[in-house]
Write a protein that holds these residues in place. Structure first.
Motif, mmCIF file in Angstrom:
data_model
loop_
_atom_site.group_PDB
_atom_site.id
_atom_site.type_symbol
_atom_site.label_atom_id
_atom_site.label_comp_id
_atom_site.label_asym_id
_atom_site.label_seq_id
_atom_site.Cartn_x
_atom_site.Cartn_y
_atom_site.Cartn_z
ATOM 1 N N LEU A 56 0.826 -1.202 0.000
ATOM 2 C CA LEU A 56 0.000 0.000 0.000
ATOM 3 C C LEU A 56 0.868 1.263 0.000
ATOM 4 O O LEU A 56 0.606 2.217 -0.745
ATOM 5 C CB LEU A 56 -0.940 -0.009 1.205
ATOM 6 N N ALA A 57 1.923 1.263 0.824
ATOM 7 C CA ALA A 57 2.818 2.427 0.876
ATOM 8 C C ALA A 57 3.500 2.653 -0.473
ATOM 9 O O ALA A 57 3.600 3.793 -0.950
ATOM 10 C CB ALA A 57 3.857 2.235 1.977
ATOM 11 N N LEU A 58 3.961 1.589 -1.114
ATOM 12 C CA LEU A 58 4.589 1.726 -2.431
ATOM 13 C C LEU A 58 3.593 2.236 -3.470
ATOM 14 O O LEU A 58 3.940 3.077 -4.313
ATOM 15 C CB LEU A 58 5.191 0.399 -2.878
ATOM 16 N N ALA A 59 2.369 1.756 -3.436
ATOM 17 C CA ALA A 59 1.350 2.213 -4.384
ATOM 18 C C ALA A 59 1.055 3.690 -4.188
ATOM 19 O O ALA A 59 0.934 4.449 -5.164
ATOM 20 C CB ALA A 59 0.075 1.382 -4.234
ATOM 21 N N VAL A 60 0.955 4.141 -2.939
ATOM 22 C CA VAL A 60 0.692 5.561 -2.657
ATOM 23 C C VAL A 60 1.869 6.415 -3.106
ATOM 24 O O VAL A 60 1.695 7.472 -3.733
ATOM 25 C CB VAL A 60 0.375 5.765 -1.158
ATOM 26 N N ILE A 61 3.085 5.981 -2.827
ATOM 27 C CA ILE A 61 4.273 6.743 -3.225
ATOM 28 C C ILE A 61 4.379 6.829 -4.746
ATOM 29 O O ILE A 61 4.612 7.915 -5.299
ATOM 30 C CB ILE A 61 5.545 6.118 -2.610
ATOM 31 N N LEU A 62 4.211 5.716 -5.434
ATOM 32 C CA LEU A 62 4.294 5.736 -6.901
ATOM 33 C C LEU A 62 3.165 6.562 -7.503
ATOM 34 O O LEU A 62 3.377 7.286 -8.483
ATOM 35 C CB LEU A 62 4.280 4.308 -7.449
ATOM 36 N N GLY A 63 1.977 6.489 -6.952
ATOM 37 C CA GLY A 63 0.866 7.317 -7.441
ATOM 38 C C GLY A 63 1.146 8.799 -7.237
ATOM 39 O O GLY A 63 0.862 9.625 -8.100
ATOM 40 N N GLY A 64 1.711 9.139 -6.078
ATOM 41 C CA GLY A 64 2.066 10.538 -5.814
ATOM 42 C C GLY A 64 3.140 11.040 -6.760
ATOM 43 O O GLY A 64 3.068 12.176 -7.248
ATOM 44 N N ALA A 99 3.723 9.932 -9.783
ATOM 45 C CA ALA A 99 3.107 10.057 -11.104
ATOM 46 C C ALA A 99 2.283 11.332 -11.195
ATOM 47 O O ALA A 99 2.334 12.053 -12.192
ATOM 48 C CB ALA A 99 2.241 8.832 -11.404
ATOM 49 N N TRP A 100 1.528 11.651 -10.155
ATOM 50 C CA TRP A 100 0.720 12.881 -10.144
ATOM 51 C C TRP A 100 1.632 14.112 -10.177
ATOM 52 O O TRP A 100 1.376 15.058 -10.910
ATOM 53 C CB TRP A 100 -0.169 12.909 -8.907
ATOM 54 N N TRP A 101 2.696 14.096 -9.382
ATOM 55 C CA TRP A 101 3.623 15.227 -9.356
ATOM 56 C C TRP A 101 4.269 15.436 -10.724
ATOM 57 O O TRP A 101 4.381 16.555 -11.199
ATOM 58 C CB TRP A 101 4.691 14.990 -8.295
ATOM 59 N N TYR A 102 4.699 14.346 -11.363
ATOM 60 C CA TYR A 102 5.320 14.456 -12.679
ATOM 61 C C TYR A 102 4.325 14.995 -13.707
ATOM 62 O O TYR A 102 4.655 15.866 -14.502
ATOM 63 C CB TYR A 102 5.858 13.100 -13.137
ATOM 64 N N ALA A 103 3.104 14.490 -13.691
ATOM 65 C CA ALA A 103 2.101 14.947 -14.650
ATOM 66 C C ALA A 103 1.770 16.417 -14.424
ATOM 67 O O ALA A 103 1.590 17.177 -15.370
ATOM 68 C CB ALA A 103 0.843 14.093 -14.542
ATOM 69 N N ASP A 104 1.693 16.841 -13.175
ATOM 70 C CA ASP A 104 1.373 18.229 -12.869
ATOM 71 C C ASP A 104 2.543 19.147 -13.183
ATOM 72 O O ASP A 104 2.357 20.275 -13.628
ATOM 73 C CB ASP A 104 0.991 18.355 -11.395
ATOM 74 N N ASP A 105 3.751 18.667 -12.969
ATOM 75 C CA ASP A 105 4.949 19.477 -13.185
ATOM 76 C C ASP A 105 5.238 19.703 -14.659
ATOM 77 O O ASP A 105 5.816 20.716 -15.036
ATOM 78 C CB ASP A 105 6.159 18.816 -12.515
ATOM 79 N N THR A 106 4.869 18.785 -15.524
ATOM 80 C CA THR A 106 5.202 18.894 -16.937
ATOM 81 C C THR A 106 4.094 19.551 -17.760
ATOM 82 O O THR A 106 4.177 19.590 -18.970
ATOM 83 C CB THR A 106 5.505 17.508 -17.531
#
Length: 156
Positions: free
Chosen positions: A25-33, A35-42
């Motif tokens: 669960l922790a890995l899924a939350v970290i990877l999702g975060g 991915a969201w940060w990268y999508a928002d940043d670009t």
């Protein structure tokens, strides 16, 4: 002969995931975060201006035979609009604004796109930037710089 091995005691992928459910669960939350940060940043805004260009040699004023290739004229105008000299003039105009917008010429050229619709006299001049207002202002300034350069060429 060997005795049969009891495979029911071997861990399965689902069994291991269930055993370490908090880690999964922790890995899924970290990877999702991430991915969201990268999508928002670009994210980048793209502003486009459209111009109609017409070869002045094909007008009645010059009384030239209409055997000229209008697509070639549009292609030439695309090259001029995306040229380094037009970009340099646009960068200089952006630096004179209040407040000034300072963009390196190489970065400016990387974010410029000039294109034409098939078999038309329309060219689109686009500029991409993470800031919406900067994208709009830069596209307009680039269009103004193109018009200034092309009118200088026409006067010459």
């Amino acid at each position: 002969m060997d005795a049969p091995v009891n495979l029911s005691m071997e861990p399965t992928l689902l069994g291991a995931a269930w055993r370490y459910k908090w880690l999964v669960l922790a890995l899924a939350v970290i990877l999702g975060g991430l991915a969201w940060w990268y999508a928002d940043d670009t994210q980048a805004w793209t502003a486009t201006t459209t111009l109609a260009v017409q070869d002045p040699r094909t007008s009645i004023v010059f009384e030239v035979d209409n055997q000229l290739n209008p697509e070639r004229y549009v292609a030439d105008q695309i090259e001029i609009a995306g040229s380094r000299s037009v970009a340099q003039q646009a960068v200089e105009q952006l630096a004179k604004l209040d407040p000034p917008i300072v963009i390196d010429i190489e970065v400016f050229l990387e974010n410029v796109s000039v294109s034409a619709a098939e078999a038309t006299d329309l060219i689109g001049i686009s500029f991409s930037h993470p800031d919406e207002s900067t994208a709009v202002i830069a596209a307009n300034v680039l269009t103004d710089a193109y018009l200034a350069v092309s009118s200088e060429g026409a006067q010459a």
